[in-house]
Design a protein around this motif. Structure first.
Motif, mmCIF file in Angstrom:
data_model
loop_
_atom_site.group_PDB
_atom_site.id
_atom_site.type_symbol
_atom_site.label_atom_id
_atom_site.label_comp_id
_atom_site.label_asym_id
_atom_site.label_seq_id
_atom_site.Cartn_x
_atom_site.Cartn_y
_atom_site.Cartn_z
ATOM 1 N N ARG A 45 0.808 -1.215 0.000
ATOM 2 C CA ARG A 45 0.000 0.000 0.000
ATOM 3 C C ARG A 45 0.847 1.273 0.000
ATOM 4 O O ARG A 45 0.310 2.364 -0.171
ATOM 5 N N TRP A 46 2.148 1.158 0.188
ATOM 6 C CA TRP A 46 3.000 2.345 0.265
ATOM 7 C C TRP A 46 3.038 3.069 -1.075
ATOM 8 O O TRP A 46 3.212 2.475 -2.111
ATOM 9 N N LYS A 47 2.863 4.376 -1.025
ATOM 10 C CA LYS A 47 3.053 5.214 -2.211
ATOM 11 C C LYS A 47 4.280 6.087 -2.050
ATOM 12 O O LYS A 47 4.987 6.355 -3.009
ATOM 13 N N VAL A 48 4.517 6.553 -0.838
ATOM 14 C CA VAL A 48 5.677 7.389 -0.534
ATOM 15 C C VAL A 48 6.271 6.894 0.777
ATOM 16 O O VAL A 48 5.543 6.667 1.736
ATOM 17 N N LEU A 49 7.583 6.721 0.795
ATOM 18 C CA LEU A 49 8.280 6.390 2.038
ATOM 19 C C LEU A 49 9.453 7.341 2.175
ATOM 20 O O LEU A 49 10.385 7.328 1.378
ATOM 21 N N ASN A 50 9.378 8.213 3.164
ATOM 22 C CA ASN A 50 10.444 9.158 3.472
ATOM 23 C C ASN A 50 11.008 8.790 4.832
ATOM 24 O O ASN A 50 10.270 8.762 5.814
ATOM 25 N N ILE A 51 12.286 8.517 4.872
ATOM 26 C CA ILE A 51 12.951 8.227 6.137
ATOM 27 C C ILE A 51 14.113 9.195 6.255
ATOM 28 O O ILE A 51 15.019 9.203 5.427
ATOM 29 N N ARG A 52 14.065 10.051 7.252
ATOM 30 C CA ARG A 52 15.155 11.006 7.499
ATOM 31 C C ARG A 52 15.650 10.745 8.912
ATOM 32 O O ARG A 52 14.930 10.977 9.875
ATOM 33 N N LEU A 53 16.876 10.267 8.985
ATOM 34 C CA LEU A 53 17.449 9.885 10.263
ATOM 35 C C LEU A 53 18.687 10.707 10.568
ATOM 36 O O LEU A 53 19.182 11.445 9.720
ATOM 37 N N LEU A 54 19.170 10.539 11.765
ATOM 38 C CA LEU A 54 20.327 11.298 12.199
ATOM 39 C C LEU A 54 21.617 10.762 11.578
ATOM 40 O O LEU A 54 22.407 11.512 11.038
ATOM 41 N N HIS A 55 21.817 9.440 11.621
ATOM 42 C CA HIS A 55 23.084 8.843 11.197
ATOM 43 C C HIS A 55 22.952 8.095 9.874
ATOM 44 O O HIS A 55 21.955 7.428 9.624
ATOM 45 N N SER A 56 24.006 8.147 9.077
ATOM 46 C CA SER A 56 24.006 7.452 7.790
ATOM 47 C C SER A 56 24.029 5.941 7.947
ATOM 48 O O SER A 56 23.701 5.212 7.011
ATOM 49 N N SER A 57 24.380 5.444 9.113
ATOM 50 C CA SER A 57 24.391 4.000 9.341
ATOM 51 C C SER A 57 23.031 3.466 9.763
ATOM 52 O O SER A 57 22.862 2.258 9.888
ATOM 53 N N SER A 58 22.045 4.336 9.956
ATOM 54 C CA SER A 58 20.744 3.907 10.472
ATOM 55 C C SER A 58 19.679 3.575 9.434
ATOM 56 O O SER A 58 18.836 2.726 9.693
ATOM 57 N N PRO A 59 19.627 4.230 8.259
ATOM 58 C CA PRO A 59 18.546 3.920 7.321
ATOM 59 C C PRO A 59 18.542 2.454 6.885
ATOM 60 O O PRO A 59 19.590 1.816 6.808
ATOM 61 N N PRO A 60 17.360 1.927 6.605
ATOM 62 C CA PRO A 60 17.249 0.531 6.186
ATOM 63 C C PRO A 60 17.806 0.337 4.777
ATOM 64 O O PRO A 60 17.770 1.239 3.952
ATOM 65 N N GLU A 71 4.616 -2.298 -5.265
ATOM 66 C CA GLU A 71 4.268 -1.921 -6.635
ATOM 67 C C GLU A 71 3.577 -0.565 -6.738
ATOM 68 O O GLU A 71 3.471 -0.008 -7.820
ATOM 69 N N GLU A 72 3.134 0.014 -5.638
ATOM 70 C CA GLU A 72 2.515 1.347 -5.659
ATOM 71 C C GLU A 72 3.500 2.455 -5.298
ATOM 72 O O GLU A 72 3.162 3.625 -5.369
ATOM 73 N N LEU A 73 4.721 2.091 -4.915
ATOM 74 C CA LEU A 73 5.702 3.069 -4.448
ATOM 75 C C LEU A 73 6.147 3.978 -5.592
ATOM 76 O O LEU A 73 6.617 3.516 -6.617
ATOM 77 N N VAL A 74 5.979 5.290 -5.397
ATOM 78 C CA VAL A 74 6.408 6.259 -6.406
ATOM 79 C C VAL A 74 7.542 7.139 -5.894
ATOM 80 O O VAL A 74 8.200 7.813 -6.673
ATOM 81 N N GLN A 75 7.769 7.145 -4.577
ATOM 82 C CA GLN A 75 8.843 7.978 -4.035
ATOM 83 C C GLN A 75 9.459 7.273 -2.837
ATOM 84 O O GLN A 75 8.758 6.869 -1.921
ATOM 85 N N LEU A 76 10.781 7.116 -2.866
ATOM 86 C CA LEU A 76 11.530 6.510 -1.772
ATOM 87 C C LEU A 76 12.690 7.420 -1.436
ATOM 88 O O LEU A 76 13.562 7.660 -2.270
ATOM 89 N N ASN A 77 12.697 7.958 -0.221
ATOM 90 C CA ASN A 77 13.788 8.810 0.240
ATOM 91 C C ASN A 77 14.382 8.178 1.489
ATOM 92 O O ASN A 77 13.684 7.988 2.484
ATOM 93 N N LEU A 78 15.662 7.858 1.431
ATOM 94 C CA LEU A 78 16.408 7.375 2.585
ATOM 95 C C LEU A 78 17.506 8.386 2.827
ATOM 96 O O LEU A 78 18.476 8.449 2.075
ATOM 97 N N ASP A 79 17.351 9.201 3.854
ATOM 98 C CA ASP A 79 18.229 10.339 4.047
ATOM 99 C C ASP A 79 18.778 10.356 5.467
ATOM 100 O O ASP A 79 18.230 9.723 6.369
#
Length: 192
Positions: A45-60, A71-79
């Protein structure tokens, strides 16, 4: 209704008690893992997933921590804010997830925007990166920022790139990488 996930349109999850996080949070990676355990059953069901974390070692890591058919994801931000990993997040995560010769996953089929940033320590081959990108025709806008890429390929342009029409923006990239990008896609010129 708030207890039934089918009615959720948007989730915002804050970790920690303070909106201004401390420079050191040793539990950040563990917290994101717990949150993803709750969200992953709903990946379809995800269309947008934005993950903004403190450390670069933390994002999945896609295909390791972020698994399933989105299949519905149109935007993925891992920051991240603070770089604490030996290898930067953006480009390396993308390379390991989608570009490796034995690619474990396909780029989400409805992904329209893609930003790849800070790939410095192990230069990846530009040819492999472009082959992965042109295989996803829905990507219409790509930002390359601060990527160190291997441009030593001397073969012909990519034959599969003829119909790929994404708009591409370069920031902090070498002229050699931009020229090779142009050559591999057999574009007559770059506008910007």
């Amino acid at each position: 209704m708030s207890n039934i996930s089918i009615f959720w349109a948007q989730l915002i999850i804050w970790t920690g008690m303070d909106l201004t996080p401390l420079a050191q949070d040793p539990t950040e990676k563990a917290q994101i893992r717990i949150i993803l355990d709750l969200l992953l059953p709903h990946v379809k069901r995800w269309k947008v997933l934005n993950i903004r974390l403190l450390h670069s070692s933390s994002p999945p890591l896609p295909c390791a921590d972020l698994v399933g058919h989105a299949e519905e994801l149109v935007q993925l931000n891992l920051d991240f804010i603070i770089r604490d990993a030996v290898i930067s997040l953006g480009g390396v995560h993308f390379h390991e997830a989608y570009v490796e010769p034995l690619r474990r996953s396909l780029i989400p089929p409805k992904l329209r925007f893609l930003t790849l940033t800070d790939w410095h320590h192990i230069p990846g081959p530009l040819t492999d990166l472009l082959q992965a990108l042109v295989a996803c025709p829905s990507v219409g806008l790509v930002y390359f920022m601060n990527l160190q890429l291997d441009v030593s390929h001397t073969g012909p342009p990519l034959s599969c790139a003829y119909y790929w029409g994404a708009n591409v923006s370069f920031t902090g990239m070498s002229g050699d990488a931009i020229a090779e990008f142009n050559r591999l896609l057999d574009y007559p010129y770059l506008e910007d």
